[in-house]
Enzyme design. Structure first.
Site, PDB file in Angstrom:
ATOM      1  CE1 TYR A  28      53.249  11.351  71.892  1.00 35.62           C
ATOM      2  CE2 TYR A  28      52.431  12.325  69.873  1.00 35.62           C
ATOM      3  CZ  TYR A  28      52.475  12.287  71.245  1.00 35.62           C
ATOM      4  OH  TYR A  28      51.766  13.195  71.975  1.00 35.62           O
ATOM      5  CG  LEU A  29      61.149   9.588  68.878  1.00 38.36           C
ATOM      6  CD1 LEU A  29      62.244  10.051  69.826  1.00 38.36           C
ATOM      7  CD2 LEU A  29      61.684   9.395  67.467  1.00 38.36           C
TER       8      LEU A  29
END
Length: 153
Positions: A28-29
Site C-alpha cells: 500500500y502506497l
C-alpha cells in the site's frame, strides 16, 4: 466511475481446494480511511489500484495495469509490510469466488470474496464459507498489512 460490490467470508474446511492458485504480492502506497492506493503483482502481471471508502459492500475502484518493473519498484516504496497470498478461483452457483490463502504474518487466515452486481443480489453460499466479515475492517487487506492476523491471537 468504477464500482466494486463485494462480500467477504471466512472459510471453513478445504472443499474449495479444486484448482491451483496464483501468488499475489501487494503493498500500500496509501492506506487512508477515505482511499487506498495499492500496487499488486499477480504472477507476471502488475496493477495499480485506487479504492474509495467502503459503504456497506460497495466502494469506488479504479485499476490500471503497470509494467512489472514499475510495480517491483513501487513495492519498495510501500508503507508497511507487504501482503503475500495465494488466490484461488472457484465457480459456484454461477458466481466466481476468490479464495485468498494468506502467508507470512497473516498465515492461517483464509478468506473468500465474491463480486456482485448489486448489494442485494441473492447468492448461494458454498458449504465451505462460514462467518461473513464484509464490514469487519480487520479483514481489509490494507489493515492486514499493519495489523496482521497473527497478532490477533
Amino acid at each position: 466511475m468504477g464500482m466494486e460490490i463485494e462480500r467477504k467470508f471466512l472459510v471453513a474446511g478445504d472443499g474449495w481446494r479444486t484448482a491451483d492458485g496464483q501468488r499475489i504480492v501487494q503493498g500500500y502506497l496509501n492506506r487512508d480511511k477515505q482511499r487506498t492506493v495499492r500496487v499488486r503483482i499477480a504472477g507476471a502481471r502488475a496493477f495499480l489500484t485506487i479504492k474509495g471508502m467502503t459503504s456497506g459492500a460497495t466502494r469506488a475502484e479504479f485499476e490500471y495495469p503497470v509494467p512489472l518493473a514499475d510495480a517491483e519498484a513501487l513495492l519498495a516504496l510501500c508503507d508497511g509490510p507487504l501482503i503475500d497470498k495465494i488466490r484461488h478461483r472457484v465457480d459456484h452457483a454461477g458466481l466466481v469466488w476468490e479464495i485468498d490463502e494468506f502467508f507470512g504474518d497473516n498465515a492461517g487466515l483464509v478468506v473468500a470474496e465474491v463480486e456482485l452486481s448489486s448489494e442485494d443480489q441473492a447468492i448461494a453460499l458454498p458449504s465451505w464459507v462460514s462467518t461473513e466479515v464484509t464490514t469487519d475492517a480487520r479483514y481489509f487487506n490494507s489493515n492486514l498489512a499493519t495489523h496482521p492476523y497473527r497478532q490477533w491471537r
